[in-house]
Enzyme design. Structure first.
Site, mmCIF file in Angstrom:
data_model
loop_
_atom_site.group_PDB
_atom_site.id
_atom_site.type_symbol
_atom_site.label_atom_id
_atom_site.label_comp_id
_atom_site.label_asym_id
_atom_site.label_seq_id
_atom_site.Cartn_x
_atom_site.Cartn_y
_atom_site.Cartn_z
ATOM 1 N N LYS A 1 -6.679 -5.077 -1.762
ATOM 2 C CA LYS A 1 -5.865 -4.066 -2.453
ATOM 3 C C LYS A 1 -6.697 -3.309 -3.492
ATOM 4 O O LYS A 1 -6.691 -2.078 -3.546
ATOM 5 C CB LYS A 1 -4.663 -4.763 -3.104
ATOM 6 N N ARG B 1 2.966 4.607 -0.970
ATOM 7 C CA ARG B 1 2.755 5.641 -1.978
ATOM 8 C C ARG B 1 4.109 6.118 -2.473
ATOM 9 O O ARG B 1 5.006 6.359 -1.655
ATOM 10 C CB ARG B 1 2.002 6.843 -1.384
ATOM 11 N N GLY C 1 -4.013 10.251 -11.126
ATOM 12 C CA GLY C 1 -3.161 9.606 -12.132
ATOM 13 C C GLY C 1 -2.237 8.645 -11.425
ATOM 14 O O GLY C 1 -2.528 8.188 -10.312
ATOM 15 N N CYS D 1 -1.003 3.458 -10.129
ATOM 16 C CA CYS D 1 -1.902 2.550 -9.397
ATOM 17 C C CYS D 1 -3.390 2.818 -9.613
ATOM 18 O O CYS D 1 -4.104 1.946 -10.100
ATOM 19 C CB CYS D 1 -1.575 2.595 -7.911
ATOM 20 N N GLY E 1 -8.767 18.435 -7.851
ATOM 21 C CA GLY E 1 -7.654 18.643 -8.772
ATOM 22 C C GLY E 1 -8.007 18.208 -10.178
ATOM 23 O O GLY E 1 -9.188 18.094 -10.531
ATOM 24 N N ARG F 1 3.725 7.618 -15.199
ATOM 25 C CA ARG F 1 2.669 6.719 -15.682
ATOM 26 C C ARG F 1 1.293 7.315 -15.371
ATOM 27 O O ARG F 1 0.984 7.652 -14.250
ATOM 28 C CB ARG F 1 2.835 5.340 -15.024
ATOM 29 N N PHE G 1 0.815 -1.225 0.000
ATOM 30 C CA PHE G 1 0.000 0.000 0.000
ATOM 31 C C PHE G 1 0.844 1.269 0.000
ATOM 32 O O PHE G 1 0.306 2.363 0.177
ATOM 33 C CB PHE G 1 -0.925 0.003 1.229
#
Ligand code: NAD
Length: 444
Positions: free
Chosen positions: A212, A159, A265, A268, A261, A335, A157
């Site tokens: 997940k 970031r 993106g 994930c 926002g 990505r 998990f």
């Protein structure tokens, strides 16, 4: 004593391996990308991740962490083998399992004694069992059908941008296994976290795999929900920040992930929302909410181009400065970064884009924006002030700290226009108006 090999040394594999070696475990990081491994052996980190270089250097020096591109060495050198390879989206949004299955096959092809195979990649429910069958099949072909092994699901998990901290202080550790022995080995590995009272969820393979996707899809839903409210605030003259703050004070809702926002993106949330819809389809369950989130998020990103076009009147022949390319601050990961469709949209409508990002420009220049760089419609600049020079408008896409304290006087002098589109609501609308900008945020 346990020793670990990690197959795949990308964002997750490298952080996992390094942090586990910091916990005192002997770790081998393995990757099929030999140039990446050579760089890591020299102590060079192929990704931008705060805090990681020092930790890799320290554990390389101690000898607890080493890297190889030789799968035989990685398999022989450990009793627990983590799979942390990519699971990119396929054309139809389904999860591309090529790398996970290839990793499982190569482990099985080299096993000569008992192993625990731990899947850390984000994979569809049912993968643990699929990996188990695959490994069993390979072992049978090798005449080793009696060789015992376990498959465990241990989704990650962390970031990007705060990966080391997230790994060292997770909200929870999820372990899906079929027997207590494997679960206990996993608890040993994470003993340091166990001792600081990190919640552990011990469950089945299937449940761990689904936790997940459910988590990421829920986070995507929260972001998308507040974006939709922000759009309504824009139209109705309300302030989304006050709305989000008041909503977040309700303990049932919670204050996180309520910042509007340009749409989520990264590597994930986009792929995992598509993945969950596809997993639902495979099981005959329509994921209506998640499907709508995907649609709304794509629209949100394109809406930013409309916002800029409406502000400027016409995008033809305009020069637009884009500040920030990475999908979020403190990473070089491009990505599914919203900056890309936004820049493509601006260029399609006739603008030229000058961009600056503190770390993501090399990755940005290699991807979808490369053809626009070749035509001159897109160019990267040495810093934020070079990017805004002569620009009709500034678009703040990624809220890097250095963009939170721009020299606004200098900006105004360097720009040829006055428009400031703040897609992360970093600045105060009133202050910006007083400084002579035509300011537009998201939802206020
Ligand atoms: P990545 O693309 O950064 O790294 C994957 C690495 O695996 C690459 O270095 C690649 O060369 C290597 N690889 C591919 N096939 C291999 C094989 N057969 N043998 C050995 N190495 C192989 O990917 P990532 O971002 O680290 O993601 C890995 C997984 O973790 C994905 O399933 C992702 O969804 C999940 N995840 C990612 C994040 C994140 O923030 N990046 C967070 C949580 C979970």
């Amino acid at each position: 004593m346990n020793s670990i090999s990690i197959i795949g040394t990308g964002y997750v594999g490298l952080v996992t391996g390094t942090c586990l070696s910091e916990f005192g475990i002997r770790v081998i990081g393995m990757d099929v990308d030999a140039s990446k491994i050579r760089a890591l052996q020299r102590g060079e980190i192929p990704i931008y991740e705060p805090g990681l270089p020092a930790l890799v250097a320290k554990n390389l020096e101690s000898g607890r962490l080493r890297f190889t591109s030789d799968i035989a060495e990685a398999v022989a050198g450990s009793n627990m083998i983590f799979i942390a390879v990519g699971t990119p989206p396929g054309e139809d949004g389904s999860v591309d399992m090529t790398h996970v299955l290839a990793a499982a096959e190569s482990i099985a092809s080299h096993m000569t004694d008992t192993k625990v195979i731990v899947n850390k990649s984000t994979v569809p429910v049912g993968t643990g069992r699929r990996v188990k069958e695959l490994v069993r099949g390979v072992l049978e072909r090798r005449g080793l059908s009696g060789l015992a092994f376990d498959v465990v699901s241990n989704p990650e998990f962390l970031r990007e941008g705060s990966a080391v901290r997230d790994f060292m202080h997770p909200d929870r550790v999820v372990i899906g296994s079929e027997n207590e022995k494997a679960a206990n080995l996993m608890r040993d590995i994470y003993n340091v976290l166990y001792l600081i009272d990190t919640p552990f969820i011990f469950t089945t393979l299937e449940t761990a795999e689904l936790i997940k996707y459910a988590s990421n899809a829920f986070l995507a839903t929260k972001i998308t929900f507040i974006n939709e409210i922000a759009n309504l605030c824009d139209a109705a003259g309300a302030d989304v920040h006050a709305v989000a703050k008041a909503m977040g004070l309700d303990g049932r809702i919670g204050k996180y992930f309520l910042h509007p926002g340009p749409g989520y993106g990264g590597s994930c949330l986009p792929k995992d929302t598509h993945g969950l819809v596809s997993i639902g389809r495979d099981h005959g369950v329509k994921m209506t909410v998640v499907g709508a989130v995907i649609e709304a998020n794509d629209a949100q990103t394109l809406r930013m181009v409309d916002k800029i076009e409406r502000g400027l009147g016409d995008l033809r022949g305009r020069t637009v400065a884009v500040l920030g390319l990475a999908f979020k601050p403190e990473t070089d990961d491009m990505r599914f970064a919203p900056a890309v469709p936004i820049i493509e949209g601006l260029i399609a409508k006739g603008s030229r884009v000058r961009a600056f990002d503190p770390v993501a420009m090399p990755n940005a220049s290699r991807g979808a924006l490369a053809p626009h760089a070749a035509t001159g419609a897109f160019r990267t600049c040495a810093d934020e002030y070079e990017a805004v020079t002569g620009a009709d408008a500034v678009v703040l896409v990624t809220e890097w700290n250095q963009f939170r304290h721009l020299d606004l006087q200098r900006l105004r002098e360097l720009m040829s226009g006055r428009h400031f589109f703040d897609l992360r609501n970093v600045y105060e609308p009133k202050d910006m108006a007083e400084r002579g900008f035509v300011y537009a945020g998201v939802g206020r």
